[in-house]
Design an enzyme around this catalytic site. Structure first.
Site, PDB file in Angstrom:
ATOM      1  N   VAL A  36      29.434  27.393 -52.193  1.00  0.00           N
ATOM      2  CA  VAL A  36      29.575  29.431 -51.780  1.00  0.00           C
ATOM      3  C   VAL A  36      30.271  29.911 -53.106  1.00  0.00           C
ATOM      4  O   VAL A  36      30.090  31.394 -53.101  1.00  0.00           O
ATOM      5  CB  VAL A  36      30.761  28.928 -50.804  1.00  0.00           C
ATOM      6  CG1 VAL A  36      31.358  30.027 -50.870  1.00  0.00           C
ATOM      7  CG2 VAL A  36      30.176  28.091 -49.351  1.00  0.00           C
ATOM      8  N   LYS A 208      18.673  29.193 -23.918  1.00  0.00           N
ATOM      9  CA  LYS A 208      18.182  29.307 -25.462  1.00  0.00           C
ATOM     10  C   LYS A 208      16.596  30.141 -25.409  1.00  0.00           C
ATOM     11  O   LYS A 208      16.934  30.521 -26.553  1.00  0.00           O
ATOM     12  CB  LYS A 208      18.372  27.942 -25.790  1.00  0.00           C
ATOM     13  CG  LYS A 208      19.634  27.174 -25.929  1.00  0.00           C
ATOM     14  CD  LYS A 208      19.080  25.752 -26.084  1.00  0.00           C
ATOM     15  CE  LYS A 208      19.994  24.608 -26.568  1.00  0.00           C
ATOM     16  NZ  LYS A 208      20.713  23.152 -26.199  1.00  0.00           N
TER      17      LYS A 208
HETATM   18  N1  HSE Z   1      23.787  20.087 -24.328  1.00  0.00           N
HETATM   19  C1  HSE Z   1      23.121  20.998 -25.859  1.00  0.00           C
HETATM   20  C2  HSE Z   1      21.275  19.977 -25.491  1.00  0.00           C
HETATM   21  C3  HSE Z   1      23.397  20.458 -26.892  1.00  0.00           C
HETATM   22  O1  HSE Z   1      21.761  18.747 -25.104  1.00  0.00           O
HETATM   23  O2  HSE Z   1      20.227  20.346 -25.934  1.00  0.00           O
HETATM   24  C4  HSE Z   1      23.290  21.516 -27.701  1.00  0.00           C
HETATM   25  O3  HSE Z   1      23.065  22.812 -27.594  1.00  0.00           O
END
Ligand code: HSE
Ligand code: NAP
Length: 435
Positions: A36, A208
C-alpha cells in the site's frame, strides 16, 4: 493533501469473512504496508456479540456493538462491510459514503439491489466503493468487467457463481450424498449464506448475476428481473440419466445480449461433459465471458469461504490504500450508458430434458409425442429408463431441440393432465456450450 501515515480501517462484521480480513490485517501488516505504501490499521470492528469466541483475537476495546463508533470515527478512512443482508448493511454503506469514507463490501444483495445508487453516491463524493468479494470469491471478475474488458462488447456470460450449490451438486453426483447432508457440510465449511435457502433457491446466484449483467452490458439489471429456479427438485436419477446422455448438471447463471434485449436466468442445466463448466467441482466457481475482442475467457477459482473472499476484499483494500497514499482520484467504476430490456422468460429458447413416470404399456409414447408435436416441440431423443415390474411403470427421458419456454411450460401442464403420465418428474434445461 498530505500522504497518510497510516490508513484507518473500520470493519462491520467479524464472521467467516470478517475474521479472515481481521486476521490478515493483524498477521500480514508488513507485506500489506509495503504494497500500500502505508500501514492498514484496524481501528474498530462492529459485531452483534462482543463476548463471542472468535477465530481471531483482537483487543477488546476494538470491538463494538455500536455502528456509529465505526462510522463516526475520524480515524477510519475505509469501511469494510462484511455483515451480509440488505439492512442495516445497506444503510451503513450509505452512511459511510455520506461521511466521506471509502467502502469495500462483499455484500451481493446490497450491490445487486442498490449498487447503481451507491456507486453514484460514491462518484459524487469522489470516493471508492469496491466489491470484488461480492461475486466469485477469489476470482477477479468484477475488476475484469470494470476495467480490463471495457474495450469489448460483451455477448454472454455463463457462470457457476454459487459455491454452496456447486458443492452440493458435486457431492450428490459423485458420492450419491443427499442434498440436505451436503448442505450441512457446506454450512460447516462457512460457504453458505446466513439463510442457506438463498443459496439453494438460486437467490444468491441471481444477485451475483444481476451485478455481472449490469457491469457487462452497461445497463441496469435488477435481481427481480433474473429468472430463477433452485436445485431442490434435482434427484439422484437426474444425475445418472444426465451422465448417460453425456452431461453434468450445474446451477448455471446465464446472461446473454440479444440486440436491445438481455436474457438473464439462473437454473439447473445439463452442461455437455466436454465443457469446462461441467468439470467445475466442489466449492469452485467459474465464469465464462464472451466478447467481440476477448473471444471466450474462462475464470476458475475458489468461490466461497474465508480465505478466497478475504483475498478479494484485501485486493480492494490495497487498491484504495494505494490511491490514498498517491492522493489519487478514484476512477468511475461503472458506466450505464445502455438501456436494455430484460427478455421475458417465455421468449427464451432452450433445449430441454424431461423425466416422466408412465405406465409400461403400448400407446403411451404416441400420446406424449403428440402433445409435444402439437406445441412444435421437436424431440431429439426418447429413452425408456428404469422399469418397475411390480407397478408396471417405466421412466421415460426425453430431450428436445431448442423450444420456446412458453411452449415448454404449456407442455408440462398438458403432459401432467394425460392419463398415460403418472408424473412429470422433472424438466431441466440443456445448455449446449461449445467445448
Ligand atoms: N454463499 C455463497 C456461495 C458465498 O456459496 O457462493 C460466496 O458468495
Ligand atoms: P457471517 O459469518 O454470518 O458474519 C456476519 C458478521 O456480521 C458477524 O460477525 C455478525 O456479528 C455481524 N453482524 C451481522 N449483523 C449484524 C448487526 N445487525 N449488527 C452488528 N453486527 C452484525 O457472514 P459471512 O459469511 O462472513 O459473510 C459476510 C458477507 O460476505 C455477506 O454479505 C456474504 O454474502 C459475503 N460473502 C460471504 C462469503 C462466504 O464464503 N462466507 C463469500 C463471499 C461473500 P456476530 O459475530 O457477533 O454475530
Amino acid at each position: 493533501m498530505k500522504t497518510p501515515q497510516s490508513i484507518g480501517v473500520g470493519l462491520l462484521g467479524l464472521g467467516v469473512v470478517g475474521s479472515g480480513v481481521a486476521q490478515a490485517l493483524e498477521n500480514h501488516r508488513e507485506p500489506l504496508a509495503c504494497r500500500v505504501g502505508a500501514p492498514l490499521e484496524l481501528r474498530k470492528v462492529l459485531v452483534r456479540d462482543v463476548e463471542k469466541q472468535r477465530p481471531v483475537s483482537l483487543p477488546p476495546h476494538k470491538l463494538t456493538k455500536d455502528a456509529q463508533q465505526v462510522l463516526d470515527d475520524p480515524a477510519v478512512q475505509v469501511v469494510v462491510e462484511l455483515m451480509g443482508g440488505e439492512s442495516p448493511a445497506g444503510e451503513y454503506i450509505r452512511g459511510a459514503l455520506e461521511r466521506g469514507k471509502h467502502v469495500v463490501t462483499a455484500n451481493k444483495e446490497v450491490m445487486a439491489k442498490d449498487g447503481p445508487e451507491l456507486l453514484a453516491l460514491a462518484d459524487a463524493k469522489r470516493l471508492s466503493l469496491l466489491f470484488e468479494g461480492a461475486v466469485g470469491g477469489a476470482i477477479p471478475i468484477i475488476g475484469s468487467l470494470t476495467k480490463d474488458f471495457l474495450g469489448n462488447q460483451i455477448h454472454s456470460i455463463h457462470a457457476i457463481i454459487n459455491g454452496t450449490t456447486n458443492f452440493i451438486l458435486t457431492r450428490m453426483a459423485e458420492e450419491g450424498m443427499s442434498g440436505d447432508e451436503a448442505l450441512r457440510l457446506a454450512q460447516d465449511l462457512g460457504y453458505a449464506e446466513a439463510d442457506p435457502s438463498n443459496d439453494v433457491e438460486g437467490l444468491d446466484a441471481a444477485y451475483k448475476l444481476a451485478i455481472l449483467a449490469t457491469l457487462a452490458f452497461h445497463s441496469r439489471v435488477s435481481p427481480g428481473e433474473v429468472f430463477r429456479e433452485g436445485i431442490s427438485r434435482l434427484h439422484a436419477r437426474d444425475f445418472r440419466y444426465a451422465s448417460e446422455l453425456g452431461y453434468a448438471i450445474k446451477l448455471l447463471a446465464i446472461a446473454k445480449r440479444d440486440g436491445a434485449k438481455v436474457e438473464v436466468r439462473v437454473h439447473p442445466a445439463l452442461v455437455p461433459e466436454g465443457h469446462l463448466l461441467a468439470k467445475v467441482s466442489g466449492v469452485f466457481n467459474a465464469v465464462e465471458v464472451e466478447g467481440n475482442l476477448l473471444g471466450r475467457t474462462v475464470f476458475h477459482g475458489l468461490g466461497a469461504g474465508r480465505e478466497p473472499t478475504t483475498s478479494a476484499v484485501l485486493g480492494d483494500l490495497v487498491e484504495i490504500g494505494r490511491r490514498l497514499v498517491a492522493n489519487g482520484e478514484p476512477s468511475r467504476a461503472v458506466q450505464m450508458e445502455e438501456s436494455l430490456t430484460v427478455k421475458a422468460m417465455s421468449e427464451v429458447e432452450t433445449r430441454c430434458y424431461f423425466r416422466l413416470n408412465v405406465p409400461d404399456r403400448a400407446g403411451v409414447l404416441a400420446q406424449i409425442t403428440r402433445v409435444l408435436g402439437d406445441l412444435n416441440i421437436s424431440i431429439a431423443s426418447i429413452i425408456q429408463k428404469d422399469t418397475d415390474p411390480t407397478t408396471q411403470t417405466a421412466e421415460i427421458v426425453i430431450t428436445t431441440h431448442p423450444s420456446k419456454e412458453a411452449a415448454v411450460q404449456r407442455s408440462l401442464a398438458l403432459l401432467g393432465e394425460l392419463d398415460v403420465v403418472k408424473e412429470v418428474s422433472n424438466m431441466i434445461r440443456i445448455e449446449e456450450l461449445p467445448s
